[in-house]
Design an enzyme around this catalytic site. Sequence first.
Site, short mmCIF file in Angstrom:
data_model
loop_
_atom_site.label_atom_id
_atom_site.label_comp_id
_atom_site.label_asym_id
_atom_site.label_seq_id
_atom_site.Cartn_x
_atom_site.Cartn_y
_atom_site.Cartn_z
N LYS A 163 -1.54 -9.44 2.73
CA LYS A 163 -0.82 -8.95 3.87
C LYS A 163 -1.51 -8.07 4.67
O LYS A 163 -2.23 -6.99 4.20
CB LYS A 163 0.49 -8.31 3.50
N GLU A 217 9.09 -4.56 10.40
CA GLU A 217 9.47 -3.11 9.92
C GLU A 217 10.14 -2.32 10.91
O GLU A 217 9.47 -1.88 11.91
CB GLU A 217 8.46 -2.32 8.98
N ASP A 253 0.80 -1.18 0.01
CA ASP A 253 0.02 -0.17 0.01
C ASP A 253 0.89 1.18 -0.10
O ASP A 253 0.45 2.34 0.11
CB ASP A 253 -0.80 -0.02 1.06
N SER A 254 2.34 1.11 0.14
CA SER A 254 3.17 2.13 -0.19
C SER A 254 2.79 2.65 -1.61
O SER A 254 3.42 3.69 -2.17
CB SER A 254 4.55 1.75 -0.15
N ASP A 266 -1.08 -5.86 -0.24
CA ASP A 266 -1.58 -5.35 1.07
C ASP A 266 -3.11 -5.14 0.87
O ASP A 266 -3.52 -4.84 0.11
CB ASP A 266 -0.85 -4.01 1.27
N GLU A 287 -1.60 -5.48 8.64
CA GLU A 287 -0.65 -4.93 9.74
C GLU A 287 -1.53 -5.40 10.99
O GLU A 287 -2.81 -5.21 10.97
CB GLU A 287 -0.79 -3.34 9.49
O1 KIV Z 1 3.66 -1.13 1.59
C1 KIV Z 1 4.74 -1.72 1.64
O2 KIV Z 1 5.51 -1.26 0.75
C2 KIV Z 1 5.15 -2.51 2.77
C3 KIV Z 1 6.54 -2.56 2.78
C4 KIV Z 1 7.24 -1.21 3.54
C5 KIV Z 1 6.87 -3.75 3.73
O3 KIV Z 1 4.40 -2.69 3.40
#
Ligand code: KIV
Length: 271
Positions: free
Chosen positions: A120, A189, A51-52, A90, A122
Site C-alpha cells: 500500500k 482515511e 506504518d502506524s 505499507d 499513499e
Molecule cells: O498505517 C496504518 O495503520 C494505516 C491505516 C490507518 C489505514 O495506513
Amino acid sequence: MSVNKEVKRITTHILQEMKQHGEKISMLTAYDFSMATILDDAGLDVLLVGDSASNVMAGHETTLPITLDQMIYHAASVVRGAARAFVVVDLPFGSYQGNSKEALNSAIRIMKESGAHGVKLEGGTEVVDSIQRIITAGIPVMGHLGLTPQSIYKFGTYTVRAKGEAEADKLKSDALALQEAGCFGIVLEKIPAKLGAAVSKSLHIPTIGIGAGPDCDGQVLVVNDMIGLTKGFKPRFLRQYLNLYDGIKDAAQAYIRDVKGNDFPNEKEQY
Ligand code: KIV
C-alpha cells in the site's frame, strides 16, 4: 451467503467479488506474529502491516521514521501468523517517493523478504507512475487517499480532509486515477461520510474506510486502538472493543503483588 467462506486464502480477486456482492471487507492492522495469528483465526479478510507501527510499536510521534527494513521485519512476522488473510504492507515514507524505480525496488524487497501479498502507498496522481511500475512487476497495490499521515507536516494537523469542494474533487479524480492505474483497492482515511459514499459508488474496486463513513466497501482500524491498548486516543471514528490497557495494567499489578507477597510461585508452580 459469504463470498469468502470456504477459501483457503483471500485474494484481490475475492476482495473484488466481495464488493460486487455487497459483502463488506474486514481489515485490521497487525505488526507481529501473535496478533496476526489471533486476527487470522478470528476470520479477518485483510491484515494491514501499517506504518502506524511507527506510532504504536515504536512510540514515534509520526509514521515518518519507520524504515523499510523495520517494515519488512513486522511484515514477515505477520505473514507467518496469517494462514488465510490477505497481507498488505505499507511502503514507508522515503521508500517510494523518489521515483518509480525506487518504488518498485522497495515493493520487491517487501514481497521477497516478507512473503506478503501486496503493498500500500499513499497519494494520488503523483504516485501513479510508481503504482503502474509496481503492478507491471506483478505486485498488487492498494492506494491510500484522504488523510495520508506521511504528509502530516504538509497538512499540519490530523483533522478531517476534503471538507471543501476543491479537495473533494481532487480526491475523486485521484481515486479514479488509482483505479485506472490498476490498484486493487483504496483506503479512504478521515473524510466526510458523504464523500466516502460517493467515491465508493464511483469505483469498481473496493474502498476501505477509516473515518470515512459506513458506505465504504470495508473498514479498517489500527488494532491497538480497537482493543484499547493505546491510552487516551479516542477519535470519533474509533469503536473500542476492549480495554486492554487497564486489563494488562491490572494483571501486572496483581503479578507484582504476588511476587512481593511471596505468593508466586506456589507449590504447584515449581519443580
Ligand atoms: O498505517 C496504518 O495503520 C494505516 C491505516 C490507518 C489505514 O495506513
